[in-house]
Scaffold this motif. Structure first.
Motif, short mmCIF file in Angstrom:
data_model
loop_
_atom_site.label_atom_id
_atom_site.label_comp_id
_atom_site.label_asym_id
_atom_site.label_seq_id
_atom_site.Cartn_x
_atom_site.Cartn_y
_atom_site.Cartn_z
N SER A 7 0.84 -1.20 0.00
CA SER A 7 0.00 0.00 0.00
C SER A 7 0.87 1.25 0.00
CB SER A 7 -0.93 0.00 1.22
OG SER A 7 -0.19 0.06 2.41
N LEU A 8 0.23 2.35 -0.44
CA LEU A 8 0.92 3.63 -0.55
C LEU A 8 -0.12 4.74 -0.39
CD1 LEU A 8 3.49 5.27 -1.45
CD2 LEU A 8 2.63 5.04 -3.78
N SER A 9 0.20 5.74 0.42
CA SER A 9 -0.68 6.90 0.57
C SER A 9 0.06 8.14 0.11
CB SER A 9 -1.12 7.07 2.03
OG SER A 9 -2.01 6.05 2.40
N SER A 56 -1.03 13.45 -8.66
CA SER A 56 -1.97 12.42 -8.20
C SER A 56 -3.33 13.05 -7.90
CB SER A 56 -1.44 11.74 -6.94
OG SER A 56 -0.19 11.14 -7.18
N LEU A 110 4.98 3.96 -7.93
CA LEU A 110 4.72 2.55 -7.64
C LEU A 110 5.82 1.71 -8.27
CD1 LEU A 110 1.59 3.88 -8.53
CD2 LEU A 110 1.13 1.94 -7.06
N SER A 159 2.96 10.13 -7.20
CA SER A 159 2.86 8.74 -6.71
C SER A 159 3.87 7.90 -7.48
CB SER A 159 1.46 8.16 -6.94
OG SER A 159 0.48 8.84 -6.19
N SER A 186 -7.02 6.62 -6.77
CA SER A 186 -7.02 5.63 -5.69
C SER A 186 -7.57 4.31 -6.21
CB SER A 186 -7.89 6.13 -4.52
OG SER A 186 -7.35 7.30 -3.96
N LEU A 188 -3.05 2.08 -3.85
CA LEU A 188 -2.73 3.51 -3.76
C LEU A 188 -3.93 4.26 -3.22
CD1 LEU A 188 -0.96 6.02 -4.43
CD2 LEU A 188 -2.03 6.02 -6.68
N THR A 242 -0.33 -3.08 -5.63
CA THR A 242 -0.10 -2.05 -4.62
C THR A 242 -1.36 -1.20 -4.55
OG1 THR A 242 2.29 -1.93 -4.99
CG2 THR A 242 1.23 -0.02 -3.96
#
Lengths: 113, 111
Positions: free
Chosen positions: B10-12, B80, B21, B19, B85, B107, B105
């Protein structure tokens, strides 16, 4: 512009029952793929058809699984008898040619009780 | 044995920021790579691709970078947006038709 159409979207059935998943690929696409997605193993290729002919079924987990493509616009994935460990999301995808990006249907969420 | 790995589950990211990835692969024979985006209850949607003869491919806000020596590719999204998301999958072409997918992943772009 219709994409890949899968039915049913959800299926809940009891162990031992036969399950049939259906797929209509995008018109003109000559490659069709069936995938299974689980938490443990991610997205796995089950079988690949080219021009309606099964080319690679090495991903089909057991003899309980079978797939057909009687014509260019329809394919089925059948599980008989079904078991709880078959619970997963099953995706169908098609592509214009075998190595090109695939277009996925919205999947069938299968739950075997 | 995972041939395609996405090590960040995961990524915020804040809205408007970049962003990034990441995706790693093990087989140097892979020569074509894809990124897919997936919303809940929908199938994966093709986003962008890159061939091994290139090291960068750009499409609007999305850029994919390929580092063959490191067997690494990345997807940059700039800027982003909350609608980005989703879960992002990388995939590598093995042979002539089989794509090997990473585990994805997730996001989350924060407004």
């Amino acid at each position: 512009d219709a994409g890949v159409i899968q039915s049913p979207r959800h299926e809940v059935t009891e162990m031992g029952q036969e399950v049939t998943l259906r797929c209509k690929p995008i018109s003109g696409h000559n490659s069709l793929f069936w995938y299974r997605q689980t938490m443990m193993r991610g997205l796995e290729l089950l079988i690949y058809f080219n021009n309606n002919v099964p080319i690679d079924d090495s991903g089909m987990p057991e003899d309980r699984f079978s797939a057909k493509m009687p014509n260019a616009s329809f394919s089925t994935l059948k599980i008989q008898p079904s078991e709880p460990r078959d619970s997963a999301v099953y995706f169908c995808a098609s592509s214009l040619r075998r190595n090109q990006p695939q277009h996925f249907g919205d999947g069938t969420r299968l739950s075997i009780l | 044995d995972q041939q395609v790995k996405q090590n960040s589950p995961s990524l915020s990211v804040q809205e408007g920021r970049i962003s990034i990835l990441n995706c790693d692969y093990t087989n140097s024979m892979f020569d074509y790579f894809l990124w897919y985006k997936k919303y809940p209850a929908e199938g994966p949607t093709f986003l962008i691709s890159i061939s091994s003869i290139k090291d960068k491919n750009e499409d609007g806000r999305f850029t994919v970078f390929l580092n063959k020596s490191a067997k690494h590719l990345s997807l940059h999204i700039v800027p982003s947006q909350p609608g980005d998301s989703a879960v992002y999958f990388c995939a590598a072409l093995s042979g002539t038709y089989k794509y090997i997918f990473g585990t994805g992943t997730r996001l989350k772009v924060l407004a």
